[in-house]
Design a protein around this motif. Sequence first.
Motif, PDB file in Angstrom:
ATOM      1  N   UNK A 138      -4.013   1.713  21.291  1.00  0.00           N
ATOM      2  CA  UNK A 138      -3.902   0.986  20.025  1.00  0.00           C
ATOM      3  C   UNK A 138      -4.017  -0.523  20.259  1.00  0.00           C
ATOM      4  N   UNK A 176      12.730  -0.829  17.259  1.00  0.00           N
ATOM      5  CA  UNK A 176      12.386  -1.474  18.531  1.00  0.00           C
ATOM      6  C   UNK A 176      12.911  -2.906  18.596  1.00  0.00           C
ATOM      7  N   UNK A 185      -9.178   0.094   5.145  1.00  0.00           N
ATOM      8  CA  UNK A 185      -8.393   0.982   6.012  1.00  0.00           C
ATOM      9  C   UNK A 185      -7.845   0.212   7.202  1.00  0.00           C
ATOM     10  N   UNK A 186      -8.665  -0.715   7.688  1.00  0.00           N
ATOM     11  CA  UNK A 186      -8.265  -1.492   8.868  1.00  0.00           C
ATOM     12  C   UNK A 186      -6.991  -2.305   8.581  1.00  0.00           C
ATOM     13  N   UNK A 202     -11.523  -2.808  16.868  1.00  0.00           N
ATOM     14  CA  UNK A 202     -11.771  -2.224  15.542  1.00  0.00           C
ATOM     15  C   UNK A 202     -10.670  -2.486  14.510  1.00  0.00           C
ATOM     16  N   UNK A 203      -9.483  -2.854  14.969  1.00  0.00           N
ATOM     17  CA  UNK A 203      -8.403  -3.136  14.005  1.00  0.00           C
ATOM     18  C   UNK A 203      -7.793  -4.518  14.298  1.00  0.00           C
ATOM     19  N   UNK A 218      -4.733  -1.514   6.315  1.00  0.00           N
ATOM     20  CA  UNK A 218      -3.770  -0.724   5.537  1.00  0.00           C
ATOM     21  C   UNK A 218      -2.361  -0.728   6.120  1.00  0.00           C
ATOM     22  N   UNK A 219      -2.223  -0.784   7.405  1.00  0.00           N
ATOM     23  CA  UNK A 219      -0.884  -0.772   8.009  1.00  0.00           C
ATOM     24  C   UNK A 219      -0.895  -1.570   9.316  1.00  0.00           C
ATOM     25  N   UNK A 220      -0.247  -2.699   9.296  1.00  0.00           N
ATOM     26  CA  UNK A 220      -0.238  -3.548  10.489  1.00  0.00           C
ATOM     27  C   UNK A 220       1.157  -3.954  10.933  1.00  0.00           C
ATOM     28  N   UNK A 221       2.174  -3.465  10.226  1.00  0.00           N
ATOM     29  CA  UNK A 221       3.537  -3.893  10.551  1.00  0.00           C
ATOM     30  C   UNK A 221       4.091  -3.026  11.672  1.00  0.00           C
ATOM     31  N   UNK A 222       3.785  -3.408  12.895  1.00  0.00           N
ATOM     32  CA  UNK A 222       4.249  -2.606  14.022  1.00  0.00           C
ATOM     33  C   UNK A 222       4.738  -3.524  15.128  1.00  0.00           C
ATOM     34  N   UNK A 275      -4.323  -5.896  13.177  1.00  0.00           N
ATOM     35  CA  UNK A 275      -3.072  -5.596  13.892  1.00  0.00           C
ATOM     36  C   UNK A 275      -2.747  -6.758  14.827  1.00  0.00           C
ATOM     37  N   UNK A 309       5.229  -2.458  21.632  1.00  0.00           N
ATOM     38  CA  UNK A 309       5.485  -1.022  21.786  1.00  0.00           C
ATOM     39  C   UNK A 309       4.252  -0.175  21.488  1.00  0.00           C
ATOM     40  N   UNK A 310       3.177  -0.808  21.103  1.00  0.00           N
ATOM     41  CA  UNK A 310       1.960  -0.048  20.790  1.00  0.00           C
ATOM     42  C   UNK A 310       1.417   0.616  22.052  1.00  0.00           C
ATOM     43  N   UNK A 311       0.898   1.846  21.930  1.00  0.00           N
ATOM     44  CA  UNK A 311       0.240   2.458  23.093  1.00  0.00           C
ATOM     45  C   UNK A 311      -0.978   1.614  23.502  1.00  0.00           C
TER      46      UNK A 311
END
Lengths: 262, 269
Positions: free
Chosen positions: B208, B60, B192-193, B215-216, B195-199, B219, B203-205
């Motif tokens: 999200x 992206x 878990x929150x 909750x996250x 665990x993955x934030x590299x976005x 991000x 472009x996130x829906x």
Amino acid sequence: MLAEAKLFIALTYYQALRYKAFPLEIAASIFSNVVTVALFITFWLLVGKYSSNGDIVPKDIISFYLITTGLMPIFYSAMGIASQSIKNIKDGTLNQVLIKPISPIIHPWAVRTGSSLVSMIFGFSMVIVGMFIAGGISSRSLPYLPLVLFNTLMINTAFNIAIGTFGFYFVQANGLKDSFVHVARLCRGELIPLFLMPVSIATALQFTPFPASQYHLSILLQGTRLPSWGFVILGSVWAIVLMYGALRFWRHGLKKYEAIGL
Amino acid sequence: MKIKNFKKTSQVVRATMKEQAQSETTYLGNFWFDVSSTVVFAIIMLSFLSLLFRRVGSIAGYTKNDYLFMIVVGEFTFFTVAAFLVEPMIFLKDSVRNGYFDLMLLRPVPLKTYIYARAIRPLHTIMAALPNILLFVFAVNWAKIDVTPLSVLLGIFVWICGLIIFNTLMLALTMPVFTLGDSSDMQGSWYSVVSMNMMPYEKLPSFMKFLSLTFTPSVLMTAGAAFVMMQKGNSVPVLVSAVFATIVSLLIYRLMWRHALNNYTSASS
């Protein structure tokens, strides 16, 4: 043997009862798993949709991710048993285990299985969903399955025993366990599947025990790829050698244990 | 706060943090294992990004370098959240469970200040975070990162908003200990929150994006802040939604804290 199995089940059941005492913890486990899955699926969807090369199929990678992550709690590849063993050694719980009619190696399995039952059930459902998305296990995968299952079980068991044994040598060995898990996550294709890695790197990794500990089973359950027989057999050699080494290491470590109160 | 009170509180904070630093170095072997674990993580993440971008080119419009910058923000977020928000809430939960909370209520110091000061492990945090973050900092080609002083300031503002929302989330995950007696697994879900934030944030829906404000929040702190800093698009909607979510979360935090104290049953009563 039967008595030990009964004790194992009883211990697992006893640990699982905590969900009855604190039902909200079930919701917590589900929330935790759903969040992780949602974040990783979103990440790979974005990679699939917006990568400039465009040769990554989101369906393929998401099903792989669901299966490989789902297998983790089932085979304890996040080293949960090792953590439990380290904890038992550190806080002296091992004293009580040693005087019980159950193997001190088996005991952490029962405790961990009971205490993370929800994650295991969630793991199973993730594997099923992943198989459903990808098409599932094919007839040509079946001959591989017994040996690949054996490798996955044995290698993860050996890793858990070996890393747990470090608890005898260090007061707190969780940092060591974490380092191992970071390396394993990359080498067994959990962070990025081996089929997306450059061929030379993926081939080099196949000579290590890591792909046989999770990757081979994941692609078999996906049904779209097959591991080579050579690497599956190499995985079996690793499984036997690691298991033998881990048990010897455990026995050596146990001799160093100084129990208090016995 | 009066100057006298401030002086007294800062003395308590200093003393508790000093005690923590001493306890951290008691077992130096463990300490170095923990530190080495974060370095191994950094090396593995660099390998992961290298392998990923060798395959995908860019995501992206984000290059590998942009992602490395995002990881710098992400790692800073992780260590800040772990040290300053998670540890205090774990300490609070344990205190409620073992009765130590009674003693804390009796101390002549502000309760929340004591909880946060007592739980933070200064030496461990610095030693674990520094090598990890430095590895990523050296990996970034800073000349190619498109930032301006204003965009960095706005990005930091978004990051702070995320931090406040995360604080509320952590208290929410801790709350069951006051009413049900335990919240260990609830608290454990923080991992878990993050665990993955590299976005690519833009472009996130929509769903999200909503989650990133509730909750996250990591991000928002990582992808959202990096998006604003690197000027990847219109920052105004991100800033407005972050401010709104922060105000709501502050109100919820106050209500939850009051509710928690009202529901606390003293172990000694």
